[in-house]
Design an enzyme around this catalytic site. Sequence first.
Site, PDB file in Angstrom:
ATOM      1  N   TYR A  34       0.875  -1.164   0.000  1.00 48.08           N
ATOM      2  CA  TYR A  34       0.000   0.000   0.000  1.00 48.08           C
ATOM      3  C   TYR A  34       0.908   1.207   0.000  1.00 48.08           C
ATOM      4  O   TYR A  34       1.798   1.312   0.863  1.00 48.08           O
ATOM      5  CB  TYR A  34      -0.875   0.037   1.256  1.00 48.08           C
ATOM      6  CG  TYR A  34      -2.135  -0.765   1.130  1.00 48.08           C
ATOM      7  CD1 TYR A  34      -3.060  -0.476   0.132  1.00 48.08           C
ATOM      8  CD2 TYR A  34      -2.399  -1.807   1.992  1.00 48.08           C
ATOM      9  CE1 TYR A  34      -4.221  -1.212   0.000  1.00 48.08           C
ATOM     10  CE2 TYR A  34      -3.567  -2.551   1.871  1.00 48.08           C
ATOM     11  CZ  TYR A  34      -4.476  -2.238   0.876  1.00 48.08           C
ATOM     12  OH  TYR A  34      -5.612  -2.970   0.749  1.00 48.08           O
ATOM     13  N   ASP A  59      -6.391  -0.843  -6.300  1.00 53.06           N
ATOM     14  CA  ASP A  59      -7.858  -0.770  -6.303  1.00 53.06           C
ATOM     15  C   ASP A  59      -8.423  -0.263  -4.978  1.00 53.06           C
ATOM     16  O   ASP A  59      -9.593  -0.454  -4.682  1.00 53.06           O
ATOM     17  CB  ASP A  59      -8.471  -2.150  -6.634  1.00 53.06           C
ATOM     18  CG  ASP A  59      -8.045  -3.225  -5.641  1.00 53.06           C
ATOM     19  OD1 ASP A  59      -7.432  -2.881  -4.612  1.00 53.06           O
ATOM     20  OD2 ASP A  59      -8.327  -4.407  -5.906  1.00 53.06           O
ATOM     21  N   HIS A  69     -10.186  -7.189  -5.310  1.00 52.42           N
ATOM     22  CA  HIS A  69      -9.908  -7.136  -3.871  1.00 52.42           C
ATOM     23  C   HIS A  69     -10.884  -8.037  -3.099  1.00 52.42           C
ATOM     24  O   HIS A  69     -11.407  -7.670  -2.052  1.00 52.42           O
ATOM     25  CB  HIS A  69     -10.029  -5.687  -3.403  1.00 52.42           C
ATOM     26  CG  HIS A  69      -9.184  -5.299  -2.237  1.00 52.42           C
ATOM     27  ND1 HIS A  69      -8.188  -4.377  -2.325  1.00 52.42           N
ATOM     28  CD2 HIS A  69      -9.184  -5.699  -0.950  1.00 52.42           C
ATOM     29  CE1 HIS A  69      -7.632  -4.194  -1.133  1.00 52.42           C
ATOM     30  NE2 HIS A  69      -8.218  -5.011  -0.279  1.00 52.42           N
TER      31      HIS A  69
HETATM   32  O1  173 Z   1      -9.267  -5.702   2.272  1.00 43.51           O
HETATM   33  C1  173 Z   1      -8.823  -5.180   3.287  1.00 43.51           C
HETATM   34  O2  173 Z   1      -9.391  -5.322   4.364  1.00 43.51           O
HETATM   35  C2  173 Z   1      -7.624  -4.376   3.170  1.00 43.51           C
HETATM   36  O3  173 Z   1      -6.999  -4.447   2.178  1.00 43.51           O
HETATM   37  C3  173 Z   1      -7.187  -3.453   4.211  1.00 43.51           C
HETATM   38  C4  173 Z   1      -6.696  -2.222   3.854  1.00 43.51           C
HETATM   39  C5  173 Z   1      -6.303  -1.328   4.814  1.00 43.51           C
HETATM   40  C6  173 Z   1      -6.390  -1.664   6.137  1.00 43.51           C
HETATM   41  C7  173 Z   1      -6.866  -2.907   6.511  1.00 43.51           C
HETATM   42  C8  173 Z   1      -7.261  -3.803   5.549  1.00 43.51           C
END
Ligand code: 173
Length: 500
Positions: free
Chosen positions: A244, A272, A363
Amino acid sequence: TQTSQFEENIITTEQVAQHNTRESCWIIVHGKVYDVTEFLPEHPGGSRIILKYAGKDATAEYDPIHPPDAITENLPPSKHLGVVDPASVEEKVTEMTEEEKQVAQRHQSKPPLSECLSLHDIETVARYVMADKAWMYYSSGADDEMTMRENHNAYHRIWFRPRILRDVTEVKFDTKILGHSTQMPLYITATALGKLGHPDGELNLTRSAAKNGIIQMIPTLASCSFDDIRGAATPDQVQFLQLYVNKNREVTERIVRRAEKSGIKGLFVTVDAPQLGRREKDMRMKFDDVGSKEQAESGENVDRSQGAARAISSFIDPSLNWNDLKWIFSITKMPIILKGVQCWQDAVMAAKSGCAGVVLSNHGGRQLDFAPSGIEILPEVMAALKHANVDSSSFEVYVDGGVRRASDILKAVALGAKAVGIGRPFIYAYSAYGEAGVNRAMDILRDEFEMCMRLLGARSLDEVTPEMVNAANLTNVDIPRDYLFHSNYERLNGLHGKID
Ligand code: 173
Protein backbone atom coordinates in the site's frame (compact mmCIF):
# COMPACT_ATOMS: atom_id res chain seq x y z
CA THR A 1 20.28 10.09 24.01
CA GLN A 2 17.10 11.33 25.54
CA THR A 3 15.15 8.36 24.19
CA SER A 4 17.34 5.72 25.74
CA GLN A 5 17.16 7.45 29.12
CA PHE A 6 13.41 7.34 28.90
CA GLU A 7 13.40 3.76 27.71
CA GLU A 8 15.38 2.73 30.73
CA ASN A 9 12.77 4.18 33.05
CA ILE A 10 11.13 1.42 35.01
CA ILE A 11 7.48 2.03 35.74
CA THR A 12 5.17 -0.07 37.89
CA THR A 13 1.72 -1.17 36.78
CA GLU A 14 0.33 0.80 39.75
CA GLN A 15 1.84 3.99 38.36
CA VAL A 16 0.43 3.25 34.92
CA ALA A 17 -2.99 2.56 36.44
CA GLN A 18 -3.17 6.13 37.79
CA HIS A 19 -3.15 7.51 34.26
CA ASN A 20 -6.48 6.14 33.25
CA THR A 21 -8.34 9.19 32.01
CA ARG A 22 -8.69 11.31 28.91
CA GLU A 23 -6.64 14.00 30.69
CA SER A 24 -3.75 11.62 31.25
CA CYS A 25 -3.82 8.35 29.39
CA TRP A 26 -0.99 5.81 29.59
CA ILE A 27 -1.10 2.37 28.09
CA ILE A 28 1.18 -0.66 28.05
CA VAL A 29 1.98 -2.40 24.75
CA HIS A 30 4.49 -5.27 24.69
CA GLY A 31 5.91 -4.37 28.09
CA LYS A 32 6.50 -0.70 27.23
CA VAL A 33 4.65 2.27 28.64
CA TYR A 34 3.36 5.01 26.35
CA ASP A 35 1.68 8.32 27.04
CA VAL A 36 -1.04 8.52 24.40
CA THR A 37 -2.98 11.47 25.86
CA GLU A 38 -2.22 13.84 23.01
CA PHE A 39 -2.60 11.11 20.43
CA LEU A 40 -6.18 10.28 21.47
CA PRO A 41 -7.91 12.63 19.01
CA GLU A 42 -5.63 11.47 16.20
CA HIS A 43 -6.15 7.74 16.59
CA PRO A 44 -7.67 6.57 13.28
CA GLY A 45 -9.86 4.09 15.16
CA GLY A 46 -11.21 6.78 17.50
CA SER A 47 -10.22 7.60 21.07
CA ARG A 48 -12.88 5.48 22.76
CA ILE A 49 -11.17 2.20 22.01
CA ILE A 50 -7.88 3.44 23.53
CA LEU A 51 -9.65 4.86 26.58
CA LYS A 52 -11.02 1.39 27.24
CA TYR A 53 -7.41 0.40 28.01
CA ALA A 54 -6.31 3.62 29.75
CA GLY A 55 -3.95 2.71 32.59
CA LYS A 56 -3.83 -0.91 31.41
CA ASP A 57 -2.11 -3.36 29.15
CA ALA A 58 -3.57 -3.00 25.63
CA THR A 59 -1.34 -5.55 23.88
CA ALA A 60 -4.03 -8.14 23.20
CA GLU A 61 -6.34 -5.62 21.52
CA TYR A 62 -3.47 -3.81 19.78
CA ASP A 63 -1.78 -6.82 18.23
CA PRO A 64 -4.13 -8.09 15.53
CA ILE A 65 -5.14 -4.63 14.36
CA HIS A 66 -1.80 -2.84 14.11
CA PRO A 67 1.44 -3.38 12.29
CA PRO A 68 3.92 -4.04 15.12
CA ASP A 69 5.69 -0.70 14.78
CA ALA A 70 2.56 1.46 14.49
CA ILE A 71 2.90 2.86 17.98
CA THR A 72 6.59 3.76 17.75
CA GLU A 73 6.05 5.28 14.30
CA ASN A 74 3.20 7.49 15.51
CA LEU A 75 4.35 8.66 18.93
CA PRO A 76 7.29 11.02 19.41
CA PRO A 77 10.12 9.51 21.51
CA SER A 78 9.21 11.76 24.44
CA LYS A 79 5.98 9.79 24.82
CA HIS A 80 7.80 6.49 25.16
CA LEU A 81 7.93 6.60 28.93
CA GLY A 82 9.79 3.42 29.79
CA VAL A 83 9.34 -0.28 30.52
CA VAL A 84 6.98 -1.96 32.91
CA ASP A 85 8.52 -3.26 36.09
CA PRO A 86 8.04 -7.01 35.68
CA ALA A 87 7.80 -7.45 39.46
CA SER A 88 4.69 -5.26 39.48
CA VAL A 89 2.86 -7.32 36.87
CA GLU A 90 0.30 -9.48 38.61
CA GLU A 91 0.19 -13.07 37.50
CA LYS A 92 -3.01 -12.62 35.66
CA VAL A 93 -5.67 -15.19 36.30
CA THR A 94 -6.79 -14.59 32.77
CA GLU A 95 -10.52 -14.19 32.91
CA MET A 96 -11.86 -15.39 29.59
CA THR A 97 -14.66 -13.32 28.16
CA GLU A 98 -17.95 -15.04 27.44
CA GLU A 99 -17.14 -15.01 23.74
CA GLU A 100 -13.67 -16.49 24.27
CA LYS A 101 -15.23 -19.32 26.25
CA GLN A 102 -17.70 -20.00 23.47
CA VAL A 103 -14.97 -19.93 20.84
CA ALA A 104 -12.93 -22.42 22.88
CA GLN A 105 -15.97 -24.68 23.21
CA ARG A 106 -16.65 -24.57 19.51
CA HIS A 107 -13.03 -25.53 18.83
CA GLN A 108 -13.59 -28.55 21.09
CA SER A 109 -16.60 -29.67 19.14
CA LYS A 110 -15.50 -28.93 15.56
CA PRO A 111 -15.10 -31.87 13.15
CA PRO A 112 -11.64 -33.42 12.85
CA LEU A 113 -9.59 -31.91 10.03
CA SER A 114 -9.58 -35.20 8.13
CA GLU A 115 -13.32 -34.81 7.60
CA CYS A 116 -12.80 -31.65 5.58
CA LEU A 117 -12.81 -32.72 1.94
CA SER A 118 -12.98 -29.36 0.20
CA LEU A 119 -12.08 -25.74 0.79
CA HIS A 120 -15.79 -25.13 1.33
CA ASP A 121 -15.78 -27.58 4.25
CA ILE A 122 -12.89 -25.74 5.85
CA GLU A 123 -14.68 -22.41 5.38
CA THR A 124 -17.77 -23.82 7.06
CA VAL A 125 -15.75 -24.87 10.10
CA ALA A 126 -14.06 -21.46 10.21
CA ARG A 127 -17.41 -19.77 10.27
CA TYR A 128 -18.50 -22.05 13.10
CA VAL A 129 -15.47 -21.60 15.34
CA MET A 130 -14.30 -18.05 14.72
CA ALA A 131 -15.00 -15.08 16.98
CA ASP A 132 -17.56 -12.78 15.36
CA LYS A 133 -15.17 -9.89 14.93
CA ALA A 134 -12.66 -12.00 13.01
CA TRP A 135 -15.27 -13.76 10.88
CA MET A 136 -17.02 -10.50 9.99
CA TYR A 137 -13.75 -8.81 9.05
CA TYR A 138 -12.47 -11.64 6.86
CA SER A 139 -15.76 -12.61 5.23
CA SER A 140 -17.16 -9.17 4.57
CA GLY A 141 -17.55 -7.82 1.04
CA ALA A 142 -18.48 -4.31 -0.09
CA ASP A 143 -22.08 -3.05 -0.15
CA ASP A 144 -24.49 -5.78 -1.31
CA GLU A 145 -21.60 -8.23 -1.83
CA MET A 146 -22.65 -8.74 -5.45
CA THR A 147 -19.06 -8.70 -6.70
CA MET A 148 -17.94 -11.00 -3.93
CA ARG A 149 -20.51 -13.64 -4.90
CA GLU A 150 -19.92 -13.04 -8.59
CA ASN A 151 -16.21 -13.82 -8.13
CA HIS A 152 -17.15 -17.35 -7.20
CA ASN A 153 -20.18 -17.69 -9.49
CA ALA A 154 -18.31 -16.65 -12.64
CA TYR A 155 -16.32 -19.89 -12.57
CA HIS A 156 -19.59 -21.80 -12.91
CA ARG A 157 -20.16 -20.30 -16.35
CA ILE A 158 -17.03 -21.91 -17.77
CA TRP A 159 -17.27 -25.57 -18.75
CA PHE A 160 -14.55 -27.94 -19.83
CA ARG A 161 -13.95 -29.59 -23.19
CA PRO A 162 -12.05 -32.63 -21.95
CA ARG A 163 -9.84 -34.77 -24.18
CA ILE A 164 -9.78 -38.55 -23.98
CA LEU A 165 -7.39 -41.38 -24.74
CA ARG A 166 -4.21 -39.59 -23.86
CA ASP A 167 -1.66 -41.32 -21.66
CA VAL A 168 -2.20 -39.54 -18.36
CA THR A 169 -0.18 -41.88 -16.15
CA GLU A 170 2.05 -38.96 -15.19
CA VAL A 171 0.55 -35.53 -14.69
CA LYS A 172 2.43 -32.41 -13.56
CA PHE A 173 1.03 -29.05 -12.64
CA ASP A 174 4.08 -27.14 -11.42
CA THR A 175 4.95 -23.86 -13.11
CA LYS A 176 6.84 -20.61 -12.60
CA ILE A 177 5.65 -17.27 -11.33
CA LEU A 178 7.96 -14.37 -12.27
CA GLY A 179 10.55 -17.05 -12.96
CA HIS A 180 10.22 -18.75 -9.56
CA SER A 181 9.10 -22.34 -9.20
CA THR A 182 5.77 -23.18 -7.65
CA GLN A 183 4.28 -26.66 -7.18
CA MET A 184 0.83 -25.47 -8.26
CA PRO A 185 -0.28 -22.49 -10.38
CA LEU A 186 -1.33 -20.51 -7.32
CA TYR A 187 0.11 -18.20 -4.69
CA ILE A 188 -1.09 -17.17 -1.26
CA THR A 189 -2.30 -13.62 -1.73
CA ALA A 190 -2.04 -10.82 0.81
CA THR A 191 -4.74 -10.39 3.46
CA ALA A 192 -4.56 -7.97 6.39
CA LEU A 193 -4.90 -8.57 10.13
CA GLY A 194 -3.78 -12.19 10.18
CA LYS A 195 -3.83 -12.51 13.96
CA LEU A 196 -7.55 -11.94 14.19
CA GLY A 197 -8.00 -15.57 13.17
CA HIS A 198 -5.12 -17.26 15.03
CA PRO A 199 -2.35 -16.14 17.40
CA ASP A 200 0.41 -17.09 14.95
CA GLY A 201 -1.27 -15.07 12.18
CA GLU A 202 0.56 -15.00 8.85
CA LEU A 203 3.31 -17.32 10.10
CA ASN A 204 0.90 -20.22 9.56
CA LEU A 205 0.94 -19.33 5.88
CA THR A 206 4.72 -18.89 5.70
CA ARG A 207 5.32 -22.32 7.20
CA SER A 208 2.78 -24.09 5.05
CA ALA A 209 4.00 -22.31 1.92
CA ALA A 210 7.52 -23.64 2.60
CA LYS A 211 6.29 -27.21 3.04
CA ASN A 212 4.17 -27.11 -0.08
CA GLY A 213 6.45 -25.24 -2.48
CA ILE A 214 4.04 -22.33 -2.80
CA ILE A 215 4.83 -18.61 -2.87
CA GLN A 216 3.39 -16.31 -0.21
CA MET A 217 2.68 -12.63 -0.80
CA ILE A 218 3.35 -10.75 2.45
CA PRO A 219 0.79 -8.00 3.19
CA THR A 220 1.77 -4.44 4.12
CA LEU A 221 -0.77 -4.73 6.92
CA ALA A 222 0.24 -8.09 8.33
CA SER A 223 -0.29 -8.59 12.06
CA CYS A 224 3.15 -10.19 12.31
CA SER A 225 6.11 -7.98 11.57
CA PHE A 226 7.81 -8.20 8.19
CA ASP A 227 10.98 -9.41 9.88
CA ASP A 228 9.14 -12.18 11.72
CA ILE A 229 7.54 -13.37 8.48
CA ARG A 230 10.86 -13.29 6.63
CA GLY A 231 12.48 -14.94 9.62
CA ALA A 232 9.99 -17.82 9.55
CA ALA A 233 10.78 -18.54 5.90
CA THR A 234 13.31 -21.19 4.92
CA PRO A 235 16.51 -19.88 3.28
CA ASP A 236 15.36 -20.50 -0.30
CA GLN A 237 11.70 -19.76 0.19
CA VAL A 238 10.37 -17.23 -2.32
CA GLN A 239 8.11 -14.49 -0.98
CA PHE A 240 6.52 -11.44 -2.61
CA LEU A 241 5.40 -8.22 -0.97
CA GLN A 242 2.05 -6.48 -1.35
CA LEU A 243 2.39 -2.71 -1.08
CA TYR A 244 0.00 0.00 0.00
CA VAL A 245 1.59 3.28 -1.00
CA ASN A 246 1.72 5.64 1.97
CA LYS A 247 0.91 9.37 1.76
CA ASN A 248 4.33 9.70 3.32
CA ARG A 249 6.53 8.41 0.51
CA GLU A 250 9.51 8.08 2.82
CA VAL A 251 7.69 5.34 4.72
CA THR A 252 6.96 3.50 1.47
CA GLU A 253 10.51 3.92 0.24
CA ARG A 254 11.81 2.45 3.48
CA ILE A 255 9.46 -0.55 3.21
CA VAL A 256 10.39 -1.21 -0.41
CA ARG A 257 14.15 -0.94 0.15
CA ARG A 258 14.00 -3.16 3.22
CA ALA A 259 12.00 -5.74 1.23
CA GLU A 260 14.42 -5.78 -1.68
CA LYS A 261 17.40 -6.03 0.65
CA SER A 262 15.88 -8.98 2.44
CA GLY A 263 15.38 -10.86 -0.84
CA ILE A 264 11.71 -10.29 -1.70
CA LYS A 265 11.19 -11.30 -5.33
CA GLY A 266 8.25 -9.19 -6.48
CA LEU A 267 6.33 -6.08 -5.49
CA PHE A 268 2.55 -6.20 -5.91
CA VAL A 269 1.25 -2.65 -5.70
CA THR A 270 -2.41 -2.51 -4.70
CA VAL A 271 -4.19 -0.13 -7.07
CA ASP A 272 -7.86 -0.77 -6.30
CA ALA A 273 -8.06 0.82 -2.88
CA PRO A 274 -7.63 4.63 -2.90
CA GLN A 275 -10.38 4.41 -0.29
CA LEU A 276 -11.57 1.26 1.44
CA GLY A 277 -14.96 -0.10 0.46
CA ARG A 278 -17.89 -0.18 2.88
CA ARG A 279 -17.85 -3.64 4.38
CA GLU A 280 -20.97 -3.44 6.43
CA LYS A 281 -20.52 -6.64 8.45
CA ASP A 282 -17.18 -5.35 9.61
CA MET A 283 -18.57 -1.88 10.27
CA ARG A 284 -21.34 -3.32 12.45
CA MET A 285 -18.81 -5.06 14.69
CA LYS A 286 -17.17 -1.76 15.33
CA PHE A 287 -20.56 -0.32 16.17
CA ASP A 288 -21.03 -3.01 18.82
CA ASP A 289 -17.59 -2.35 20.17
CA VAL A 290 -18.39 1.23 21.13
CA GLY A 291 -21.94 0.49 22.33
CA SER A 292 -24.49 3.24 22.21
CA LYS A 293 -24.96 3.36 25.99
CA GLU A 294 -21.37 4.35 26.64
CA GLN A 295 -21.53 6.89 23.92
CA ALA A 296 -24.64 8.47 25.31
CA GLU A 297 -23.04 8.71 28.75
CA SER A 298 -19.77 10.19 27.62
CA GLY A 299 -21.34 12.54 25.13
CA GLU A 300 -18.49 11.69 22.81
CA ASN A 301 -19.25 11.72 19.16
CA VAL A 302 -17.78 8.35 18.23
CA ASP A 303 -17.14 7.81 14.57
CA ARG A 304 -19.10 4.64 13.93
CA SER A 305 -18.61 4.65 10.22
CA GLN A 306 -15.49 2.55 10.34
CA GLY A 307 -14.72 -1.12 10.64
CA ALA A 308 -11.41 -2.68 11.61
CA ALA A 309 -10.05 -2.11 8.13
CA ARG A 310 -11.20 1.45 7.61
CA ALA A 311 -9.89 2.39 11.01
CA ILE A 312 -6.31 1.61 10.03
CA SER A 313 -6.28 2.51 6.36
CA SER A 314 -6.10 6.29 6.46
CA PHE A 315 -2.40 6.21 5.52
CA ILE A 316 -3.16 4.91 2.00
CA ASP A 317 -2.54 7.60 -0.61
CA PRO A 318 -5.58 8.28 -2.83
CA SER A 319 -3.47 10.50 -5.08
CA LEU A 320 -1.47 7.52 -6.37
CA ASN A 321 -1.45 7.65 -10.18
CA TRP A 322 0.33 6.39 -13.29
CA ASN A 323 3.09 9.01 -12.98
CA ASP A 324 4.05 7.59 -9.58
CA LEU A 325 5.09 4.34 -11.24
CA LYS A 326 8.29 6.01 -12.41
CA TRP A 327 9.12 6.81 -8.82
CA ILE A 328 8.42 3.22 -7.73
CA PHE A 329 10.67 1.90 -10.52
CA SER A 330 13.37 4.32 -9.37
CA ILE A 331 13.54 2.95 -5.84
CA THR A 332 13.67 -0.78 -6.60
CA LYS A 333 14.83 -3.39 -9.07
CA MET A 334 12.12 -5.81 -7.97
CA PRO A 335 9.54 -6.59 -10.66
CA ILE A 336 6.43 -4.43 -10.20
CA ILE A 337 2.97 -5.96 -10.59
CA LEU A 338 -0.25 -3.96 -10.37
CA LYS A 339 -2.76 -5.73 -8.14
CA GLY A 340 -6.37 -4.77 -8.70
CA VAL A 341 -6.62 -4.17 -12.46
CA GLN A 342 -10.25 -4.38 -13.58
CA CYS A 343 -10.29 -3.73 -17.33
CA TRP A 344 -8.16 -4.47 -20.40
CA GLN A 345 -7.21 -0.85 -21.02
CA ASP A 346 -5.38 -0.66 -17.69
CA ALA A 347 -3.72 -4.04 -18.26
CA VAL A 348 -2.30 -2.75 -21.55
CA MET A 349 -1.18 0.48 -19.86
CA ALA A 350 0.56 -1.54 -17.14
CA ALA A 351 2.43 -3.55 -19.76
CA LYS A 352 3.41 -0.42 -21.69
CA SER A 353 4.59 1.24 -18.47
CA GLY A 354 7.12 -1.48 -17.79
CA CYS A 355 5.27 -3.53 -15.19
CA ALA A 356 6.05 -7.25 -14.98
CA GLY A 357 2.41 -8.20 -14.70
CA VAL A 358 -1.07 -7.50 -13.40
CA VAL A 359 -3.46 -9.18 -11.04
CA LEU A 360 -7.00 -9.04 -12.38
CA SER A 361 -8.69 -8.53 -9.06
CA ASN A 362 -11.44 -6.65 -7.32
CA HIS A 363 -9.91 -7.14 -3.87
CA GLY A 364 -12.06 -10.13 -3.00
CA GLY A 365 -15.24 -8.13 -3.63
CA ARG A 366 -14.30 -5.77 -0.80
CA GLN A 367 -13.95 -2.58 -2.84
CA LEU A 368 -16.23 -1.47 -5.69
CA ASP A 369 -19.42 -3.54 -5.72
CA PHE A 370 -20.30 -4.45 -9.33
CA ALA A 371 -16.68 -4.44 -10.38
CA PRO A 372 -16.37 -7.49 -12.66
CA SER A 373 -14.67 -10.65 -11.53
CA GLY A 374 -11.08 -11.16 -12.65
CA ILE A 375 -11.90 -14.39 -14.47
CA GLU A 376 -14.65 -12.66 -16.43
CA ILE A 377 -12.33 -10.07 -17.92
CA LEU A 378 -9.40 -12.44 -18.42
CA PRO A 379 -10.23 -13.37 -22.06
CA GLU A 380 -10.57 -9.75 -23.16
CA VAL A 381 -7.39 -8.80 -21.31
CA MET A 382 -5.43 -11.60 -23.03
CA ALA A 383 -6.84 -10.56 -26.41
CA ALA A 384 -5.97 -6.90 -25.84
CA LEU A 385 -2.43 -7.72 -24.73
CA LYS A 386 -1.93 -9.83 -27.84
CA HIS A 387 -3.32 -7.06 -30.01
CA ALA A 388 -0.87 -4.64 -28.37
CA ASN A 389 2.01 -7.08 -29.06
CA VAL A 390 2.80 -7.57 -25.40
CA ASP A 391 5.19 -10.48 -25.02
CA SER A 392 3.51 -13.02 -22.77
CA SER A 393 6.86 -14.37 -21.60
CA SER A 394 7.77 -11.04 -20.02
CA PHE A 395 4.35 -9.93 -18.81
CA GLU A 396 2.29 -12.24 -16.63
CA VAL A 397 -1.40 -12.09 -15.86
CA TYR A 398 -2.84 -13.43 -12.62
CA VAL A 399 -6.39 -13.60 -11.37
CA ASP A 400 -7.73 -13.66 -7.83
CA GLY A 401 -11.14 -13.79 -6.13
CA GLY A 402 -13.59 -16.63 -5.63
CA VAL A 403 -11.18 -19.49 -6.32
CA ARG A 404 -12.18 -22.59 -4.34
CA ARG A 405 -11.19 -25.57 -6.50
CA ALA A 406 -8.34 -26.74 -8.71
CA SER A 407 -10.90 -26.82 -11.52
CA ASP A 408 -11.38 -23.06 -11.06
CA ILE A 409 -7.63 -22.60 -11.33
CA LEU A 410 -7.38 -24.73 -14.46
CA LYS A 411 -10.10 -22.64 -16.10
CA ALA A 412 -8.05 -19.51 -15.39
CA VAL A 413 -4.88 -21.16 -16.69
CA ALA A 414 -6.68 -22.32 -19.84
CA LEU A 415 -7.77 -18.75 -20.51
CA GLY A 416 -4.23 -17.39 -20.15
CA ALA A 417 -3.53 -16.75 -16.47
CA LYS A 418 -0.07 -17.72 -15.26
CA ALA A 419 -1.42 -18.41 -11.77
CA VAL A 420 -4.18 -17.41 -9.39
CA GLY A 421 -4.10 -15.79 -5.97
CA ILE A 422 -5.97 -17.42 -3.09
CA GLY A 423 -6.64 -15.39 0.05
CA ARG A 424 -9.62 -16.11 2.26
CA PRO A 425 -9.57 -19.94 1.99
CA PHE A 426 -6.11 -20.11 3.54
CA ILE A 427 -6.81 -17.70 6.38
CA TYR A 428 -10.03 -19.58 7.12
CA ALA A 429 -7.96 -22.77 7.14
CA TYR A 430 -5.58 -21.56 9.84
CA SER A 431 -8.32 -19.80 11.78
CA ALA A 432 -10.03 -23.17 12.10
CA TYR A 433 -7.09 -25.57 12.37
CA GLY A 434 -3.80 -23.61 12.54
CA GLU A 435 -1.01 -24.48 10.14
CA ALA A 436 -2.37 -28.03 9.76
CA GLY A 437 -5.49 -26.51 8.20
CA VAL A 438 -3.44 -24.71 5.56
CA ASN A 439 -1.50 -27.90 4.82
CA ARG A 440 -4.80 -29.74 4.45
CA ALA A 441 -6.11 -27.09 2.04
CA MET A 442 -2.94 -27.52 -0.02
CA ASP A 443 -3.34 -31.33 0.01
CA ILE A 444 -6.93 -31.02 -1.15
CA LEU A 445 -5.96 -28.71 -4.02
CA ARG A 446 -3.12 -31.03 -5.05
CA ASP A 447 -5.51 -33.98 -5.09
CA GLU A 448 -8.02 -32.04 -7.13
CA PHE A 449 -5.32 -30.95 -9.58
CA GLU A 450 -4.13 -34.48 -10.17
CA MET A 451 -7.64 -35.74 -10.81
CA CYS A 452 -8.69 -32.80 -12.99
CA MET A 453 -5.56 -32.96 -15.13
CA ARG A 454 -6.09 -36.66 -15.84
CA LEU A 455 -9.77 -36.25 -16.58
CA LEU A 456 -9.10 -33.25 -18.79
CA GLY A 457 -6.44 -35.13 -20.69
CA ALA A 458 -3.67 -32.65 -19.89
CA ARG A 459 -0.27 -33.88 -18.71
CA SER A 460 1.24 -30.51 -17.95
CA LEU A 461 -0.04 -26.97 -17.74
CA ASP A 462 1.19 -26.28 -21.29
CA GLU A 463 -1.52 -28.63 -22.44
CA VAL A 464 -4.22 -26.68 -20.63
CA THR A 465 -5.15 -24.44 -23.56
CA PRO A 466 -8.08 -22.13 -24.42
CA GLU A 467 -9.72 -24.90 -26.51
CA MET A 468 -10.10 -26.95 -23.35
CA VAL A 469 -12.79 -24.67 -21.99
CA ASN A 470 -16.06 -23.34 -23.26
CA ALA A 471 -16.27 -19.78 -22.00
CA ALA A 472 -19.03 -18.68 -24.38
CA ASN A 473 -21.34 -17.82 -21.51
CA LEU A 474 -18.72 -16.19 -19.33
CA THR A 475 -19.92 -12.64 -19.83
CA ASN A 476 -23.60 -13.56 -19.54
CA VAL A 477 -23.73 -12.54 -15.94
CA ASP A 478 -26.69 -14.07 -14.19
CA ILE A 479 -28.02 -11.45 -11.84
CA PRO A 480 -26.77 -12.48 -8.42
CA ARG A 481 -29.41 -12.68 -5.73
CA ASP A 482 -29.53 -9.60 -3.55
CA TYR A 483 -29.62 -11.15 -0.08
CA LEU A 484 -29.57 -7.95 1.90
CA PHE A 485 -32.51 -6.43 0.11
CA HIS A 486 -34.65 -9.55 0.15
CA SER A 487 -34.12 -10.29 3.79
CA ASN A 488 -35.04 -6.76 4.84
CA TYR A 489 -37.83 -5.91 2.46
CA GLU A 490 -41.22 -5.31 4.05
CA ARG A 491 -44.20 -5.33 1.79
CA LEU A 492 -46.56 -2.35 1.56
CA ASN A 493 -49.27 -2.36 4.20
CA GLY A 494 -52.19 -4.55 3.28
CA LEU A 495 -50.32 -6.70 0.82
CA HIS A 496 -48.98 -9.21 3.33
CA GLY A 497 -50.12 -12.71 2.42
CA LYS A 498 -51.92 -11.54 -0.74
CA ILE A 499 -49.04 -11.99 -3.12
CA ASP A 500 -46.03 -14.31 -3.02
O1 173 B 1 -9.27 -5.70 2.27
C1 173 B 1 -8.82 -5.18 3.29
O2 173 B 1 -9.39 -5.32 4.36
C2 173 B 1 -7.62 -4.38 3.17
O3 173 B 1 -7.00 -4.45 2.18
C3 173 B 1 -7.19 -3.45 4.21
C4 173 B 1 -6.70 -2.22 3.85
C5 173 B 1 -6.30 -1.33 4.81
C6 173 B 1 -6.39 -1.66 6.14
C7 173 B 1 -6.87 -2.91 6.51
C8 173 B 1 -7.26 -3.80 5.55
